[in-house]
Motif scaffolding. Structure first.
Motif, PDB file in Angstrom:
ATOM      1  N   ARG A 142     -10.562  -5.412   7.736  1.00  0.00           N
ATOM      2  CA  ARG A 142      -9.112  -5.332   7.915  1.00  0.00           C
ATOM      3  C   ARG A 142      -8.582  -4.113   7.165  1.00  0.00           C
ATOM      4  O   ARG A 142      -9.017  -3.833   6.053  1.00  0.00           O
ATOM      5  CB  ARG A 142      -8.483  -6.608   7.359  1.00  0.00           C
ATOM      6  N   ARG A 143      -7.661  -3.431   7.774  1.00  0.00           N
ATOM      7  CA  ARG A 143      -7.089  -2.252   7.132  1.00  0.00           C
ATOM      8  C   ARG A 143      -6.267  -2.647   5.926  1.00  0.00           C
ATOM      9  O   ARG A 143      -5.502  -3.593   5.963  1.00  0.00           O
ATOM     10  CB  ARG A 143      -6.225  -1.486   8.119  1.00  0.00           C
ATOM     11  N   SER A 144      -6.437  -1.921   4.855  1.00  0.00           N
ATOM     12  CA  SER A 144      -5.672  -2.188   3.647  1.00  0.00           C
ATOM     13  C   SER A 144      -4.412  -1.321   3.637  1.00  0.00           C
ATOM     14  O   SER A 144      -4.237  -0.436   4.481  1.00  0.00           O
ATOM     15  CB  SER A 144      -6.506  -1.881   2.407  1.00  0.00           C
ATOM     16  N   ALA A 145      -3.564  -1.553   2.673  1.00  0.00           N
ATOM     17  CA  ALA A 145      -2.344  -0.752   2.534  1.00  0.00           C
ATOM     18  C   ALA A 145      -2.704   0.713   2.293  1.00  0.00           C
ATOM     19  O   ALA A 145      -2.048   1.619   2.801  1.00  0.00           O
ATOM     20  CB  ALA A 145      -1.498  -1.282   1.391  1.00  0.00           C
ATOM     21  N   ARG A 146      -3.788   0.953   1.562  1.00  0.00           N
ATOM     22  CA  ARG A 146      -4.205   2.329   1.281  1.00  0.00           C
ATOM     23  C   ARG A 146      -4.600   3.040   2.575  1.00  0.00           C
ATOM     24  O   ARG A 146      -4.346   4.228   2.749  1.00  0.00           O
ATOM     25  CB  ARG A 146      -5.368   2.316   0.310  1.00  0.00           C
TER      26      ARG A 146
END
Length: 157
Positions: A142-146
């Motif tokens: 899953r894509r993180s905020a970074r």
């Protein structure tokens, strides 16, 4: 006031820790066989077991941790755990008996924390090599905020 509250205070050891120069790491980690302990089940060391105690006894001596128990001569401790667990399973079991079971789980390495504190890890089993079609079915990270950050050029700089 002294630091820590008991022998198991603080986080459990981590075999993948970055800093590996601790005195406590001198003894190293023990890798237990994934297939568990082979060989005959030890003789029950207490008074006559119930059917449930016998079933638990046989099951526990097939686990990977049983290799370490055998080397350490812990048959009596395992038998006391089995007897306590059988008592804790009863609907009218006292809370202190259930707490004792939790303590046994940790000391015998039957919980994750207990495995870490005993510095035991289980070797990867044959199922660790998943077939290619199962590996393809792995869900992407899953894509993180970074990952969502964008570099914005500065105006007038």
């Amino acid at each position: 006031m002294p630091r820590g509250g008991h022998a198991a205070s603080g986080p459990p050891p981590d075999p993948n820790a970055l800093r590996r120069n601790r005195k406590s790491d001198a003894s190293g980690w023990r890798t237990l066989p994934a297939e568990g302990r082979t060989g005959p089940v030890p003789e029950w060391p207490l008074t006559e077991p119930t059917d449930r105690e016998h079933d638990l006894w046989v099951d526990l001596w097939e686990k990977p941790q049983a290799c370490a128990w055998e080397d350490l001569g812990q048959a009596l401790e395992v038998a006391l755990f089995v007897r306590t667990l059988a008592e804790a399973e009863r609907p009218d079991a006292r809370v202190d008996v259930k707490k004792m079971v939790r303590s046994y789980l940790d000391s015998l390495g039957l919980s994750v924390a207990g495995m870490l504190r005993n510095r035991w890890k289980v070797a990867p089993g044959p199922e660790a090599d998943a077939p290619a079609d199962l590996q393809a079915a792995v869900v992407p990270r899953r894509r993180s905020a970074r990952d969502r950050f964008k570099v914005v050029p500065r105006d007038g700089g």
